[in-house]
Design a protein around this motif. Structure first.
Motif, PDB file in Angstrom:
ATOM      1  N   LEU A 544     -36.419 -12.918  -7.151  1.00 49.91           N
ATOM      2  CA  LEU A 544     -36.339 -11.613  -7.838  1.00 49.91           C
ATOM      3  C   LEU A 544     -35.358 -10.685  -7.139  1.00 49.91           C
ATOM      4  CD1 LEU A 544     -40.133 -11.045  -8.478  1.00 49.91           C
ATOM      5  CD2 LEU A 544     -38.446 -11.873 -10.128  1.00 49.91           C
ATOM      6  N   ASP A 553     -33.974  -4.277  -4.185  1.00 52.93           N
ATOM      7  CA  ASP A 553     -34.688  -4.606  -5.422  1.00 52.93           C
ATOM      8  C   ASP A 553     -33.681  -4.533  -6.562  1.00 52.93           C
ATOM      9  OD1 ASP A 553     -36.329  -4.728  -7.726  1.00 52.93           O
ATOM     10  OD2 ASP A 553     -38.024  -3.960  -6.582  1.00 52.93           O
ATOM     11  N   LYS A 554     -33.243  -5.740  -7.037  1.00 54.40           N
ATOM     12  CA  LYS A 554     -32.180  -5.800  -8.065  1.00 54.40           C
ATOM     13  C   LYS A 554     -32.587  -5.111  -9.347  1.00 54.40           C
ATOM     14  CE  LYS A 554     -29.972 -10.058  -6.418  1.00 54.40           C
ATOM     15  NZ  LYS A 554     -29.627 -11.455  -6.755  1.00 54.40           N
ATOM     16  N   GLU A 555     -33.832  -5.415  -9.854  1.00 61.33           N
ATOM     17  CA  GLU A 555     -34.274  -4.834 -11.141  1.00 61.33           C
ATOM     18  C   GLU A 555     -34.224  -3.305 -11.099  1.00 61.33           C
ATOM     19  OE1 GLU A 555     -38.052  -6.263 -12.249  1.00 61.33           O
ATOM     20  OE2 GLU A 555     -37.439  -8.347 -12.452  1.00 61.33           O
TER      21      GLU A 555
END
Length: 900
Positions: A544, A553-555
């Motif tokens: 993720l 945190d990519k998202e």
């Protein structure tokens, strides 16, 4: 400015919220309706009290239709008043429109003074909003108030001393920079950490196992409560103290003189090496042993059967009381005398020509050596012995268990009727048959595959050697054991915590159900998977693209290294951060606490409004001033000589570093502590029980006032003094020769071990006891009924006066004398050759066993019976019609006599 109705014609005039509530112009007071008319007037034309029904006028009732006036209903058109509709223009009230000047309410404009609401000005007290106070100003919903220094999103509140970014919260006592957290009990400067169990001031560190107050230090092996100190070799629980020479486990105590290994105990009077034990009455040196009945001085040894006083010596075979002397070959009880050639037991008497051992008795015609015994019908030459049931001709021998006719032979173990044959290994009664491999007693049966000794039973599936037992579910070869939960094939072992099917192995740390595998680094509950790069606690998930430590945190579009966070509106390159309130162009940076317009710079520690300047070390709110050496929060004031962190207060006489506190009476340098009762100079320590002035030391067991000293073995209260050999509790006094435990008192003439008591008239050595009526020298013992002078001994059944002696078998009254072979009741007299029970009477020539009766002319051995006309020697038997001399035998055919 707004417009409000004013004047008699209700024209609109400007209204300013700064004027009083309800004012409608600068000149008039609240509720005025012009300069000419008073409040409530209904025009200049009508007088009060006039009535005109057509016009609908009635002054008394205050009614005028044309003017639209009606007092009862509260209506007046000119004044713009109507109670039912809730309208009053002069007062600036209109319920439908939600207007009330006096109350300062206007729904359309969004104004309500009581509630503190004004939309144009952006004010709302309930919501806590006021735009004029700045860009963000005040906003309760957002939790923002610049003046008070409050911002919920940023987690900032100056009054409460809260700042999430800096990790500060005064109420909770949290400050990340200083490393302080009250709830967790953490303070780096003071060296305190509750979770880790660390407190430097108190000298506590759980990980290292150190606690000065409790006197605990694992490395040094010290624990006061448990009384443990490795260096000094002390351990209370185990009862060990090297200095005092005490070790309970080994059973050693030098003071008490105890050593289990060496078998020494002074109090009990035990010393194995010297072979001493008071309780058991053993002393090798003195040659004393009560249990074995040994005493060299008295010349007593029970095992060897020696007692000089009584004249007894088993080895020499001497016993004066019983009249025994082996060397001389004398024994009165047994009736033995070598010189006279008499021995009752062996039945020897030279004069009478009797010798039982050799089986000789001239009178009875018995001689064992020749194998002759007329009475018993024995003759070796003929191979006949009636009693033993032997007859060579017939092939019968009862002792050897031989009988040819019956097919019995004991030696060979043969008995046809009982189905026994030892050579063949057969015994029907015992269920034994070697050929078939059967033995009931041993539980053996080859056909059934049973053998109890070897623990084999095919039906039950049991075999001890192979380690097999079906019922218990045990099979060593297959590695199966139900009770222990072991099965090699299935890969199960409960003790080791292994189960292949379930995928469990405690040693390897594997459990499929729980999703745990230490080698692979997998644990579902903890959310850990090394291969996939997942760890919930650390907040890491490679797939993720999440990593809490790195802040990625990519998202969410977060990356701490690059300083990017979309939601929070952060971008380091552009120098923007909404949460932190950073904007380089405007010269604003909340984290750094910089605001050029307000003259604020946290890094430099400057805030003009609050009167703060770090360089100068000044902070009014916190009460800090370096030059004056003042810091209220830290509790520092140089002039007063106060410093809370260092624990210093001159007035109170407190200094933690030096370990000084006047109120508590503590001074580490001087070694003083009132609560613990410690004072090194005076040599006082309550815990250790030491006070030099009073002469007290618990460890050494010394107390001068109470007169106690363990080493010297002195205790006045208990009345103990080892040197003098005095102990009141135990009742011991060497000088007086008193010892209660041993039961010794010289004055009273008492000694339990020796069994001496003058008052009671008891002396074991001399064998004297007045109460029991015992005196060895005189040979008197009332309980046993013994008196040598009178010749009485109840146990042996002796009484000279009555002429009774059980051992010799003598009783005058009953007319019994074994030696003489006399017993009146049984009708026995050996000299006369009479025995009624055996039916013997020599004078009459009668003997039942031998079948002899002279009067009747009967003699079984000789085969003579006059009454029946029988005589074997002569070959006569009247009943059978036999007479050899005459050559008569009725039973034989007539020719046989001729042949014979």
């Amino acid at each position: 400015m707004r417009w409000a109705p004013w004047g008699p014609g209700l024209r609109w005039a400007p209204w300013d919220p700064r004027h009083k509530v309800g004012s409608v112009g600068p000149r008039h007071e609240v509720g005025s309706v012009g300069p000419r008319l008073e409040v409530g007037s209904v025009g200049p034309r009508h007088e009060v009290g006039s009535v005109d029904k057509e016009l609908g006028v009635d002054k008394e009732l205050g009614v005028d239709k044309e003017l639209g006036v009606d007092k009862e209903l509260g209506v007046d058109k000119e004044l713009g008043v109507d109670k039912e509709l809730g309208v009053d223009k002069e007062l600036g009230v209109d319920k439908e429109l939600g207007v009330d000047k006096e109350l300062g309410v206007d729904k359309e404009l969004g104004v309500d003074k009581e509630l503190g609401v004004d939309k144009e000005l952006g004010v709302d007290k309930e919501l806590g909003v006021d735009k004029e106070l700045g860009e963000l100003g005040v906003d309760k919903e957002l939790g923002v108030d610049k003046e008070l220094g409050v911002d919920k999103e940023l987690g900032v509140d100056k009054e409460l001393g809260v700042d999430k970014e800096l990790g500060v919260d005064k109420e909770l006592g949290v400050d990340k920079e200083l490393g302080v957290d009250k709830e967790l009990g953490v303070d780096k400067e003071l060296g305190v950490d509750k979770e880790r169990g660390v407190d430097k001031e108190r000298g506590v560190d759980k990980e290292l196992g150190v606690d000065k107050e409790l006197g605990v230090d694992k490395e040094l092996g010290v624990d006061k409560e448990l009384g443990v100190d490795k260096e000094l070799g002390v351990d209370k629980e185990r009862g060990v103290d090297k200095e005092r020479g005490v070790d309970k486990e080994l059973g050693v105590d030098k003071e008490l003189g105890v050593d289990k290994e060496l078998g020494v105990d002074k109090e009990l009077g035990v010393d194995k090496e010297r072979g001493v034990d008071k309780e058991l009455g053993v002393d090798k040196e003195l040659g004393v042993d009560k249990e074995r009945g040994v005493d060299k001085e008295l010349g007593v040894d029970k095992e060897r059967g020696v007692d000089k006083e009584r004249g007894v010596d088993k080895e020499l075979g001497v016993d004066k009381e019983r009249g025994v002397d082996k060397e001389l070959g004398v024994d009165k009880e047994l009736g033995v005398d070598k010189e006279l050639g008499v021995d009752k037991e062996r039945g020897v008497d030279k004069e009478l020509g009797v010798d039982k051992e050799r089986g000789v008795d001239k009178e009875l015609g018995v001689d064992k050596e020749l194998g002759v015994d007329k009475e018993r019908g024995v003759d070796k030459e003929l191979g006949v012995d009636k009693e033993r049931g032997v007859d060579k001709e017939l092939g019968v021998d009862k002792e050897l268990g031989v009988d040819k006719e019956l097919g019995v032979d004991k030696k060979r173990g043969v008995d046809k009727e009982r189905g026994v044959d030892k050579e063949l290994g057969v015994d029907k009664e015992l269920g034994v048959d070697k050929e078939l491999g059967v033995d009931k007693e041993l539980g053996v049966d080859k056909e059934l595959g049973v053998d109890k000794e070897l623990g084999v039973d095919k039906e039950l599936g049991v075999d001890k050697e192979l380690g097999v037992d079906k019922e218990l579910g045990v099979d060593k070869e297959l590695g199966v054991d139900k009770e222990r939960g072991v099965d090699k094939e299935l890969g199960v072992d409960k003790e080791l915590g292994v189960d292949k099917e379930l995928g469990v192995d405690k040693e390897l740390g594997v459990d499929k159900e729980l999703g745990v595998d230490k080698e692979l680094g997998v644990d579902k509950e903890l959310g850990v998977d090394k291969e996939r790069g997942v760890d919930k606690e650390l907040g890491v998930d490679k797939e993720l693209g999440v990593d809490k430590e790195l802040g990625v945190d990519k998202e969410l579009g977060v990356d701490k290294e690059l300083g990017v966070d979309k939601e929070l509106g952060v971008d380091k390159e552009r120098g923007v951060d909404k949460e932190l309130g950073v904007d380089k162009e405007l010269g604003v940076d909340k984290e750094r606490g910089v605001d050029k317009e307000r003259g604020v710079d946290k890094e430099l520690g400057v805030d003009k409004e609050l009167g703060v300047d770090k360089e100068l070390g000044v902070d009014k709110e916190l009460g800090v001033d370096k030059e004056l050496g003042v810091d209220k929060e830290r509790g520092v004031d140089k002039e007063l000589g106060v410093d809370k962190e260092l624990g210093v207060d001159k007035e109170l006489g407190v200094d933690k570093e030096r370990g000084v506190d006047k109120e508590l009476g503590v001074d580490k340098e001087l070694g003083v502590d009132k609560e613990l009762g410690v004072d090194k100079e005076r040599g006082v320590d309550k815990e250790l029980g030491v006070d030099k002035e009073l002469g007290v030391d618990k460890e050494l067991g010394v107390d001068k006032e109470r007169g106690v000293d363990k080493e010297l073995g002195v205790d006045k209260e208990r009345g103990v003094d080892k040197e003098l050999g005095v102990d009141k509790e135990l009742g011991v006094d060497k000088e007086l020769g008193v010892d209660k435990e041993l039961g010794v008192d010289k004055e009273l003439g008492v000694d339990k071990e020796l069994g001496v008591d003058k008052e009671l008239g008891v002396d074991k050595e001399l064998g004297v006891d007045k109460e029991r009526g015992v005196d060895k020298e005189l040979g008197v013992d009332k309980e046993r009924g013994v008196d040598k002078e009178l010749g009485v001994d109840k146990e042996r059944g002796v009484d000279k006066e009555l002429g009774v002696d059980k051992e010799l078998g003598v009783d005058k009254e009953l007319g019994v004398d074994k030696e003489l072979g006399v017993d009146k009741e049984r009708g026995v007299d050996k000299e006369l050759g009479v025995d009624k029970e055996l039916g013997v009477d020599k004078e009459l020539g009668v003997d039942k066993e031998l079948g002899v009766d002279k009067e009747r002319g009967v003699d079984k051995e000789l085969g003579v019976d006059k009454e029946r006309g029988v005589d074997k020697e002569l070959g006569v038997d009247k009943e059978r019609g036999v007479d050899k001399e005459l050559g008569v035998d009725k039973e034989l055919p007539p020719l046989l006599p001729l042949l014979t």
